[in-house]
Scaffold this motif. Structure first.
Motif, short mmCIF file in Angstrom:
data_model
loop_
_atom_site.label_atom_id
_atom_site.label_comp_id
_atom_site.label_asym_id
_atom_site.label_seq_id
_atom_site.Cartn_x
_atom_site.Cartn_y
_atom_site.Cartn_z
N ASN A 331 -63.07 -4.46 -10.57
CA ASN A 331 -61.81 -4.03 -10.25
C ASN A 331 -61.70 -2.24 -10.38
OD1 ASN A 331 -60.56 -6.20 -9.50
ND2 ASN A 331 -59.56 -6.47 -11.38
N LYS A 334 -63.34 -0.88 -7.37
CA LYS A 334 -62.51 -1.15 -6.11
C LYS A 334 -61.38 -0.24 -6.14
CE LYS A 334 -61.04 -5.51 -6.04
NZ LYS A 334 -60.98 -6.86 -5.63
N TYR A 335 -60.66 -0.25 -7.37
CA TYR A 335 -59.42 0.56 -7.34
C TYR A 335 -59.40 1.95 -7.72
CZ TYR A 335 -57.48 -4.11 -6.77
OH TYR A 335 -57.27 -5.34 -6.03
N ASP A 363 -61.25 3.77 -15.78
CA ASP A 363 -61.45 4.27 -14.45
C ASP A 363 -60.49 5.43 -14.38
OD1 ASP A 363 -58.93 3.48 -12.95
OD2 ASP A 363 -59.90 1.41 -13.22
N ILE A 368 -51.84 1.54 -12.61
CA ILE A 368 -50.91 0.48 -12.30
C ILE A 368 -49.40 0.87 -12.63
CG2 ILE A 368 -50.48 -2.00 -12.83
CD1 ILE A 368 -53.42 -1.97 -13.79
N LEU A 376 -49.98 -8.53 -14.09
CA LEU A 376 -51.29 -8.51 -13.49
C LEU A 376 -52.07 -9.81 -13.87
CD1 LEU A 376 -52.60 -5.27 -15.14
CD2 LEU A 376 -52.23 -5.71 -12.93
N ARG A 382 -50.83 -9.93 -6.39
CA ARG A 382 -51.61 -8.62 -6.38
C ARG A 382 -50.47 -7.58 -6.38
NH1 ARG A 382 -55.11 -7.31 -2.00
NH2 ARG A 382 -56.34 -6.08 -3.39
N VAL A 383 -50.50 -6.46 -7.25
CA VAL A 383 -49.51 -5.63 -7.35
C VAL A 383 -49.82 -4.50 -6.73
CG1 VAL A 383 -49.02 -6.54 -9.79
CG2 VAL A 383 -50.59 -4.80 -9.45
N ASN A 388 -52.37 -1.31 -1.87
CA ASN A 388 -53.60 -1.82 -2.07
C ASN A 388 -53.97 -2.78 -0.91
OD1 ASN A 388 -53.78 -1.09 -4.53
ND2 ASN A 388 -53.24 -3.06 -5.61
N GLY A 393 -59.03 -8.77 -1.94
CA GLY A 393 -58.92 -9.24 -3.31
C GLY A 393 -57.84 -10.30 -3.05
N THR A 394 -57.82 -11.08 -4.00
CA THR A 394 -56.89 -12.42 -4.09
C THR A 394 -55.91 -12.38 -5.24
OG1 THR A 394 -58.58 -13.47 -5.55
CG2 THR A 394 -58.73 -13.79 -2.88
N GLY A 395 -56.18 -11.57 -6.03
CA GLY A 395 -55.15 -11.78 -7.15
C GLY A 395 -55.46 -12.85 -8.18
N GLY A 397 -58.73 -12.81 -9.89
CA GLY A 397 -59.63 -12.40 -11.04
C GLY A 397 -58.96 -12.21 -12.29
N LEU A 398 -57.89 -11.44 -12.39
CA LEU A 398 -57.47 -11.06 -13.71
C LEU A 398 -56.90 -12.43 -14.56
CD1 LEU A 398 -55.97 -7.49 -13.49
CD2 LEU A 398 -58.19 -8.32 -14.69
N SER A 422 -56.72 3.51 -15.13
CA SER A 422 -56.63 2.42 -16.23
C SER A 422 -57.67 2.22 -16.95
CB SER A 422 -56.37 1.25 -15.33
OG SER A 422 -55.65 1.39 -14.18
N PHE A 424 -58.81 -1.29 -19.45
CA PHE A 424 -58.75 -2.58 -19.77
C PHE A 424 -59.32 -2.65 -21.09
CE2 PHE A 424 -56.45 -4.55 -16.05
CZ PHE A 424 -56.70 -3.77 -15.21
P1 ADP Z 1 -57.53 -8.80 -6.79
O1 ADP Z 1 -58.71 -9.89 -6.44
O2 ADP Z 1 -56.36 -8.67 -6.05
O3 ADP Z 1 -58.28 -7.53 -7.47
P2 ADP Z 1 -57.16 -9.07 -9.80
O4 ADP Z 1 -56.59 -10.45 -10.23
O5 ADP Z 1 -58.52 -8.71 -10.10
O6 ADP Z 1 -56.98 -9.43 -8.19
O7 ADP Z 1 -56.14 -8.03 -10.03
C1 ADP Z 1 -54.83 -8.35 -9.90
C2 ADP Z 1 -54.16 -6.80 -9.40
O8 ADP Z 1 -54.25 -5.94 -10.40
C3 ADP Z 1 -54.99 -6.26 -8.16
O9 ADP Z 1 -54.42 -6.66 -6.91
C4 ADP Z 1 -54.63 -4.81 -8.24
O10 ADP Z 1 -53.29 -4.31 -7.79
C5 ADP Z 1 -54.30 -4.74 -10.06
N1 ADP Z 1 -55.50 -4.08 -10.53
C6 ADP Z 1 -56.53 -4.76 -11.21
N2 ADP Z 1 -57.41 -3.74 -11.78
C7 ADP Z 1 -57.07 -2.75 -11.56
C8 ADP Z 1 -57.54 -1.14 -11.87
N3 ADP Z 1 -58.69 -1.16 -12.53
N4 ADP Z 1 -56.71 -0.16 -11.10
C9 ADP Z 1 -55.58 -0.41 -10.62
N5 ADP Z 1 -55.09 -1.72 -10.22
C10 ADP Z 1 -55.69 -2.86 -10.60
#
Ligand code: ADP
Length: 892
Positions: A331, A334-335, A363, A368, A376, A382-383, A388, A393-395, A397-398, A422, A424
């Motif tokens: 992530n 990716k972001y 990162d 966010i 999240l 997906r936020v 984005n 992405g599918t939302g 992962g987290l 961000s 984590f």
């Molecule tokens: P996705 O498959 O969409 O990445 P995740 O569950 O991993 O799904 O993440 C959910 C949402 O959290 C993402 O769609 C993104 O908007 C936000 N997000 C996660 N990690 C980051 C990050 N490092 N920086 C910014 N936004 C993030």
């Protein structure tokens, strides 16, 4: 009969609403009982009014039940029946049926039960109260105004009426309880059946998912495998591009299937952990290998910082931990459009054989929004989809990460500033199998060892003279081969004595020195080279090249005066990097991207920094002495001071003396302001790079609202930042900061510190005696008139902090010294209640003589272990004016 059967079917039908069935059942049963009572009343020759009201009640039961069945007016029907019963049926039956000498009393008891079962909430309470009141009134009237009871009730009638009532009500209660029980059992059975069905559904859903995933995986493997073959063939660019797209889509699909499978396991509580013994270093190195390239491909820097004190062997689900980290790192990459991604690993504490390992991924990406942070970890959410939308992405992962951590007893928190980046933070408790510290672990190095085939030559330095000293011949050979491409002039020797011979007449640029050698070890040899009489290499750069990886090694070599430190087995790249760093730049010819070489060298330098568990921070106006700020490493955020010459940062760009001099001119206006949300955000983000948690102590919110409010608003973006309203100012606030530091040092957790500070707040005494109210009048805190009056009467007021607010306390008259003495006396009267460890005397514009005087008065009165005389910050000075000072201390 048919009607009775259909009513019974309705009542037992689980598909119908439970409340409605219950109402119909109760009302029908009660209706029958009332009907029987009416017949009995007719036979006994009771009062006609009572007979009519019973008849009306008995007929209204079926009508209302019908409305409930057909129109579902169960709530209204309940209220109606309760209303009729309480206000009409029972009073009429009472007064016309012989009062205490009839059966109505027994029916009242049943009414309590009936109301309790058919009405709900506030109405139930209302009717119960009403029935209690009405019954009491009825009893009162029977006693005092018995003439109100209608008609003569013979003894025979009384017996018969009561007997009928008790039998009917008894039967009614028996049937009610029985039918309620029956309904309850039926309902319970049904719930059990439902949960069985859900379990069954879950089981079949799971086996469906695992079957499906297996079924889907097989064709995907074929697609990806055959596609790989196409990619290896000599194909046209177009075909190659299509194949590359297929490859990416195939992998994405595979990833998605894995996520869905995990999700279904987690949701059904069937996720089992597979705990094994593992080496955290090896685990990390696998992850780094995977993600390094991805970051590099995107042009991002990738840093890893592993603390030395992580145990070398842990017990836990290595695979799942890897999955968690890969998800978060993926992530982060990716972001993030540009900048860097940093993984840092710390061991927060070790307790009862458990190590709390904290992984933080920072990162510099898009960040966010505060309002999105709570969502999240919601599956499929997906936020910030606007920004984005083009990122895959599918939302899921987290959400998986969070649930996996829950299963492991770990936690995840997020700190993020929108558009800036961000962090984590994941914390996982792991059993320690081997407490030996992992030591110096250069992950970047390890990673490069894994990717030796990708090595590219970076520079050549044919004029450089390099010496390698190692008693092991094959080690010498390895270094020779690894450095061959750099074309340096390389000498190698196998003992300290031989090295000294070489250094006597050769000026080496760099010497790589083994540590453990027979006769003369590397440290001894290093010393002798440095002090060799006539030696030409006394100023050479000497690098320890050793197999000692313990955390103490780096410190040892640094202390001995080595210029660098490399751990064996060493890669060609590491050797080259070290050479590049140490060789004079004029003899080095760069072949690759110079920037890259330098940047990587820098990331080597920053390894192993231990983050604090909790950082205590505050504001410039907390008026803390420098030695305390340094002792506890307290970061302070400056307020701003506005003057006609510009805006200055309190305590950094402007100091008190200068400001007071500037204010001597009464026309010079000065205003102060607390930092805003953005300043707080940037401050917190910076503090979190050196600590896992931040506890930020602010000026009383009742003195300056915006400061505390903005700090709290900024903290919403950070799960690991806690803002505490000190309820004090100046060194009073400072005292709370010191106490917080002490508690953090004792190893208390954030919630424990917060609750302790709440108690300590109340023990802090903050007060000041001011010379005049002139400065307070200038900042519009008191009127000019009052200030003038005070001056005329030589009155010196005290300002005292109470419940977070600053108010005027006692006023002292007479000379300055006299007022001071009385003020100090009033503070230190009950010396038993004062904590004698520390006293702050925080002042504005006092001379050395004034200070000595004050010290003397205090010392005559009480003895403190330490007295800190502190010049107050400009912000405090602006509001109090010169000649002000305060005694600030902790009461016991
Ligand atoms: P996705 O498959 O969409 O990445 P995740 O569950 O991993 O799904 O993440 C959910 C949402 O959290 C993402 O769609 C993104 O908007 C936000 N997000 C996660 N990690 C980051 C990050 N490092 N920086 C910014 N936004 C993030």
């Amino acid at each position: 009969m048919k009607l009775f059967k259909s009513i019974k079917n309705y009542i037992l039908d689980p598909a119908k609403d439970f409340k409605e069935r219950n109402f119909v059942l109760l009302t029908m049963v009660a209706g029958i009982a009332v009907f029987l009572a009416m017949i009995a009343d007719i036979l006994l020759g009771e009062n006609i009014v009572e007979i009519i009201i019973l008849g009306a009640t008995a007929t209204s039961g079926p009508i209302v039940s019908w409305l409930v069945i057909k129109k579902h007016w169960v709530r209204q029907a309940g209220i109606f029946m309760a209303f009729m019963t309480v206000f009409f049926v029972l009073p009429i039956a009472f007064f016309f049926g012989g009062g205490l000498y009839g059966g109505a009393v027994i029916w009242i008891a049943f009414a309590f039960l009936y109301i309790g079962l058919i009405v709900e909430g506030g109405w139930r309470r209302f009717f119960l109260l009403a029935i209690v009141v009405i019954t009491s009134v009825e009893f009162y009237l029977t006693f005092y105004k018995s003439y109100l009871i209608i008609g003569p009730h013979t003894k025979r009638m009384m017996f018969m009426d009561t007997l009928v009532a008790i039998i009917l009500v008894g039967l009614l209660i028996y049937m009610t309880v029985m039918t309620q029980n029956m309904l309850f059992i039926a309902q319970n059975e049904q719930a059990k059946e439902y949960s069985k069905q859900v379990e069954e559904l879950n089981r079949s859903q799971n086996s469906f998912f695992s079957n499906m995933s297996h079924e889907i995986r097989t064709p995907i493997n074929t697609i990806i495998g055959l596609n790989e073959m196409i990619l290896r063939e000599e194909v046209s660019d177009e075909v190659a591009e299509d194949a590359a797209n297929i490859q990416a889509a195939g992998k994405m699909l595979l990833h998605l299937i894995n996520d869905i499978l995990d999700m279904s396991k987690l949701e059904s509580g069937q996720m089992q952990l597979t705990n094994v013994a593992y080496n955290p270093g090896n685990m990390l190195s696998d992850i780094v290998g995977m993600l390094w390239l991805r970051a590099k491909d995107k042009g991002l820097e990738f840093h890893i910082d592993v603390a030395h004190d992580i145990p070398s062997e842990l017990y836990g689900d290595e695979i799942r931990i890897k999955q968690i980290l890969i998800n978060i790192l993926n992530n982060a990459i990716k972001y993030t459009g540009q900048g860097s991604v940093t993984l840092s690993i710390q061991c927060e504490k070790k307790e009862d054989g458990i190590a709390y390992i904290v992984y933080s991924v920072t990162d510099t990406g898009m960040g966010i929004k505060k309002e999105d942070i709570p969502y999240l970890f919601t599956a499929f959410k997906r936020v910030d989809e606007g920004t984005n939308r083009h990122i895959e992405g599918t939302g899921l992962g987290l959400s998986i990460v969070k649930q996996l951590l829950d299963v492991m007893g770990g936690s995840i928190t997020v700190n993020s500033i929108y558009t800036k980046g961000s962090t984590f933070v994941v914390s996982i408790p792991q059993k320690i199998l081997n407490d030996k510290e992992i030591g110096e672990l250069d992950m970047e190095e390890r990673h490069k060892l894994n990717r030796r085939e990708e090595y590219k030559k970076r520079f050549e330095a044919p004029d450089a003279k390099v010496l390698v000293v190692d008693d092991n011949g094959s080690n010498l050979l390895v270094v020779q081969k690894l450095l061959r491409d750099t074309k340096v002039q390389l000498d190698s020797v196998s003992s300290g004595a031989e090295a000294l011979k070489k250094t006597l007449d050769t000026e080496y640029h760099v010497i790589f020195m083994d540590h453990l050698m027979p006769e003369m070890d590397g440290i001894e040899c290093h010393k002798r080279i440095r002090t060799q009489t006539g030696g030409l290499s006394r100023n050479s750069k000497i690098v320890a090249l050793t197999a000692n990886a313990g955390p103490e090694s780096r410190i040892l070599y640094e202390k001995e005066g080595f210029n660098g430190y490399l751990v064996k087995p060493v890669s060609g790249e590491a050797l080259e990097r070290e050479l590049y760093r140490l060789l004079p730049k004029d003899i080095v010819m760069s072949l690759g991207d110079e920037e890259e070489v330098i940047e990587e060298t820098m990331s080597w330098m920053g390894l192993g920094n231990k983050k604090k568990s909790i950082a205590i921070t505050s504001e410039s106006i907390a008026d803390l002495p420098r030695e305390i700020i340094e002792r506890y490493d307290i970061a302070t955020l400056p307020h701003r001071v506005y003057t006609e010459n510009g805006v200055f940062k309190d305590g950094i760009e402007i100091e008190t003396k200068g400001l007071l001099a500037y204010m001597e001119n009464k026309d010079n206006k000065v205003e102060t302001e607390a930092p805003g949300v953005e300043e707080h955000e940037a401050f917190f983000a910076k503090q979190l790079s050196g600590a896992n948690n931040v506890v930020h102590i602010v000026l009383s919110s009742k003195v300056t609202k915006s400061g505390c409010r903005d700090a709290m608003e900024a903290a919403r973006a950070f799960d690991n930042v806690t803002v505490i309203d000190s309820g004090h100012l100046s060194s009073g606030q400072g005292l709370l900061v010191i106490e917080a530091c002490r508690l953090a040092e004792e190893g208390l957790t954030v919630p424990e510190i917060v609750s302790e500070l709440e108690k300590i707040k109340r023990k802090i005494h903050t007060s000041f005696i001011v010379d005049s109210l002139e400065f307070l009048a200038r900042s519009n805190q008191v009127s000019d008139k009052i200030s003038g009056l005070m001056k005329a009467f030589m009155a010196r007021p005290t300002l005292v902090m109470k419940n977070g607010k600053m108010g005027v306390g006692r006023i002292f008259f007479g000379t300055r010294e006299n007022a001071w003495k009385h003020y100090i006396d009033s503070c230190l009267t009950d010396s038993d209640i004062t904590d004698k460890r520390m006293l702050f005397v925080t002042y504005v514009g006092l001379t050395k003589r004034d200070i000595d005087k004050i010290r003397k008065i205090i010392e005559e009165k009480a003895s403190f272990e330490v007295i800190h005389f502190m010049q107050a910050s400009p912000v405090i000075a602006v509001n109090c004016g010169p000649g002000t000072f305060g005694l600030l201390y902790l009461k016991k």
